[in-house]
Design a protein around this motif. Structure first.
Motif, mmCIF file in Angstrom:
data_model
loop_
_atom_site.group_PDB
_atom_site.id
_atom_site.type_symbol
_atom_site.label_atom_id
_atom_site.label_comp_id
_atom_site.label_asym_id
_atom_site.label_seq_id
_atom_site.Cartn_x
_atom_site.Cartn_y
_atom_site.Cartn_z
ATOM 1 N N UNK A 132 2.318 -4.240 -10.790
ATOM 2 C CA UNK A 132 1.377 -4.495 -9.704
ATOM 3 C C UNK A 132 1.864 -5.626 -8.794
ATOM 4 N N UNK A 133 1.856 -5.427 -7.472
ATOM 5 C CA UNK A 133 2.272 -6.480 -6.541
ATOM 6 C C UNK A 133 1.372 -7.717 -6.670
ATOM 7 N N UNK A 134 1.945 -8.873 -6.435
ATOM 8 C CA UNK A 134 1.187 -10.127 -6.552
ATOM 9 C C UNK A 134 1.261 -10.938 -5.260
ATOM 10 N N UNK A 135 1.500 -10.272 -4.140
ATOM 11 C CA UNK A 135 1.708 -10.987 -2.882
ATOM 12 C C UNK A 135 0.528 -10.856 -1.921
ATOM 13 N N UNK A 136 -0.695 -10.742 -2.449
ATOM 14 C CA UNK A 136 -1.876 -10.750 -1.600
ATOM 15 C C UNK A 136 -2.100 -9.504 -0.784
ATOM 16 N N UNK A 188 -6.049 -4.051 12.988
ATOM 17 C CA UNK A 188 -7.484 -3.773 12.997
ATOM 18 C C UNK A 188 -8.228 -4.642 11.987
ATOM 19 N N UNK A 189 -7.613 -4.887 10.832
ATOM 20 C CA UNK A 189 -8.280 -5.674 9.800
ATOM 21 C C UNK A 189 -7.930 -7.155 9.840
ATOM 22 N N UNK A 190 -7.205 -7.570 10.861
ATOM 23 C CA UNK A 190 -6.920 -8.987 11.057
ATOM 24 C C UNK A 190 -6.025 -9.604 10.010
ATOM 25 N N UNK A 191 -5.077 -8.860 9.515
ATOM 26 C CA UNK A 191 -4.153 -9.379 8.503
ATOM 27 C C UNK A 191 -2.909 -9.966 9.169
ATOM 28 N N UNK A 192 -2.223 -10.899 8.506
ATOM 29 C CA UNK A 192 -1.030 -11.517 9.085
ATOM 30 C C UNK A 192 0.056 -10.495 9.386
ATOM 31 N N UNK A 193 0.752 -10.631 10.502
ATOM 32 C CA UNK A 193 1.818 -9.679 10.859
ATOM 33 C C UNK A 193 2.881 -9.527 9.774
ATOM 34 N N UNK A 194 3.123 -10.583 8.996
ATOM 35 C CA UNK A 194 4.139 -10.509 7.947
ATOM 36 C C UNK A 194 3.807 -9.450 6.903
ATOM 37 N N UNK A 195 2.527 -9.113 6.779
ATOM 38 C CA UNK A 195 2.142 -8.137 5.764
ATOM 39 C C UNK A 195 2.488 -6.704 6.165
ATOM 40 N N UNK A 196 2.847 -6.492 7.409
ATOM 41 C CA UNK A 196 3.308 -5.167 7.832
ATOM 42 C C UNK A 196 4.568 -4.797 7.048
ATOM 43 N N UNK A 197 5.536 -5.705 7.040
ATOM 44 C CA UNK A 197 6.776 -5.463 6.298
ATOM 45 C C UNK A 197 6.530 -5.456 4.798
ATOM 46 N N UNK A 198 5.586 -6.274 4.334
ATOM 47 C CA UNK A 198 5.293 -6.323 2.899
ATOM 48 C C UNK A 198 4.743 -4.990 2.409
ATOM 49 N N UNK A 199 3.831 -4.390 3.182
ATOM 50 C CA UNK A 199 3.282 -3.089 2.802
ATOM 51 C C UNK A 199 4.374 -2.023 2.788
ATOM 52 N N UNK A 200 5.263 -2.078 3.762
ATOM 53 C CA UNK A 200 6.360 -1.107 3.808
ATOM 54 C C UNK A 200 7.281 -1.260 2.604
ATOM 55 N N UNK A 201 7.420 -2.491 2.113
ATOM 56 C CA UNK A 201 8.360 -2.739 1.008
ATOM 57 C C UNK A 201 7.833 -2.276 -0.349
ATOM 58 N N UNK A 202 6.516 -2.151 -0.495
ATOM 59 C CA UNK A 202 5.961 -1.760 -1.797
ATOM 60 C C UNK A 202 5.506 -0.298 -1.809
#
Length: 239
Positions: A132-136, A188-202
Motif C-alpha cells: 500500500x502506498x504511504x505518500x498521502x 478539481x479536488x484541490x490537491x497539490x500538482x506534485x500528486x499528479x505524477x505520484x498517482x501516475x507512478x503507482x
C-alpha cells in the motif's frame, strides 16, 4: 437465478450510480450485474468525502457525484471500464466477511486481464498491506491499495468497493484501460500538482501493459462473459 446482465455502452457515471442505488432499494433476489463504459469524465467521491462536494462542484462542467460505498475519489471516463454486481444474501459468492467478499471479483478481474496478455494478480490481505502506498494518496481510489485489488507490474490497475445492506451486497470495480487525466482530478479536488505524477507512478493501465487496442475494445464483452460464468458457478455452489 441470475438476471439483468450486459454491457452498457458509453454512458455517464450518474446513470451507473442510479443503477447501483436501485439494486439495494429492495430485496435482491437474483444476482444482477452491469459492465460500464463512460462517455465523459466524472468524479465519484466516496461516502466519507462529502465535505469535498462544495469545492469540487465549483468547477463548472465537471460532474461530481457522491456514492454510498467508501474509499477514495474515482475519476471515471473513457479511460476506465466499470462494473457493478448485486448479490442476494446467501448467494454462493456472498460472504458475511467484508474483505472476503472481494476475493472472487478481484481474482476474476485478474484472470480476465491475464487472458488478454496483462500479467495481473489480485492481492491477498498481507500482500496488499505491504504494498500500500504511504505518500498521502489515499484520498484517491487508485492512490490506495486494499485486499484483493488488482495490480500489474507492481502498480494498481483495478480498484474495488462495496455497499452492504439487509437487502444484499453491491460490489463495484474500475479497471484502467488507459492513463486517466490525473491533472483533472487533482485540480478539481484541490490537491497539490506534485500528486499528479505520484498517482501516475503507482498506477498502470491496459494500454501501458498491453497496447492492443482491438483487444481492449473486446474487454467489456470478455468481462461480461466472465461475470456470467462466475455468478452461475457461485449459484450452483451456494445451492
Amino acid at each position: 437465478m441470475i438476471a439483468g446482465a450486459g454491457v452498457r455502452a458509453k454512458t455517464g457515471a450518474a446513470v451507473e450510480q442510479d443503477w447501483n442505488e436501485r439494486q439495494l432499494a429492495q430485496q435482491v433476489r437474483a444476482a444482477v450485474w452491469q459492465v460500464w463504459t463512460y462517455l465523459e469524465p466524472s468524479i465519484v467521491l466516496g461516502c466519507s468525502q462529502r465535505t469535498m462536494l462544495p469545492a469540487a462542484g465549483a468547477h463548472r462542467g465537471r460532474e461530481v457525484l457522491l456514492r454510498r460505498s467508501g474509499g477514495g475519489a474515482v475519476l471515471a471516463g473513457p479511460w476506465m471500464l466499470g462494473l457493478s454486481v448485486a448479490l442476494p444474501v446467501g448467494h454462493g459468492l456472498w460472504s458475511p466477511d467484508v474483505i472476503a467478499s472481494y476475493r472472487w471479483l478481484g481474482e476474476l478481474l485478474a484472470a480476465v486481464l491475464r487472458e488478454g496478455g496483462v500479467l495481473a494478480s489480485a492481492l491477498p490481505p498481507p500482500q496488499a498491506r505491504a504494498m500500500a502506498p504511504t505518500d498521502g494518496l489515499q484520498w484517491a481510489c487508485f492512490g490506495g491499495l486494499s485486499p484483493w485489488e488488482v495490480v500489474a507490474g507492481g502498480r494498481k490497475i483495478a480498484g474495488l468497493a462495496q455497499v452492504r445492506s439487509r437487502n444484499g451486497v453491491l460490489l463495484s470495480a474500475g479497471v484502467l484501460l488507459s492513463a486517466p487525466d490525473w491533472a483533472l482530478l487533482c485540480t478539481v479536488l484541490g490537491r497539490p500538482p506534485a500528486q499528479i505524477a505520484s498517482l501516475a507512478s503507482v498506477t498502470t493501465s491496459w494500454a501501458e501493459q498491453n497496447g492492443d487496442t482491438a483487444m481492449a475494445a473486446a474487454l467489456p464483452q470478455h468481462l461480461d462473459a466472465g461475470l456470467r460464468a462466475a455468478l452461475r458457478a457461485g449459484e450452483i455452489s451456494g445451492g
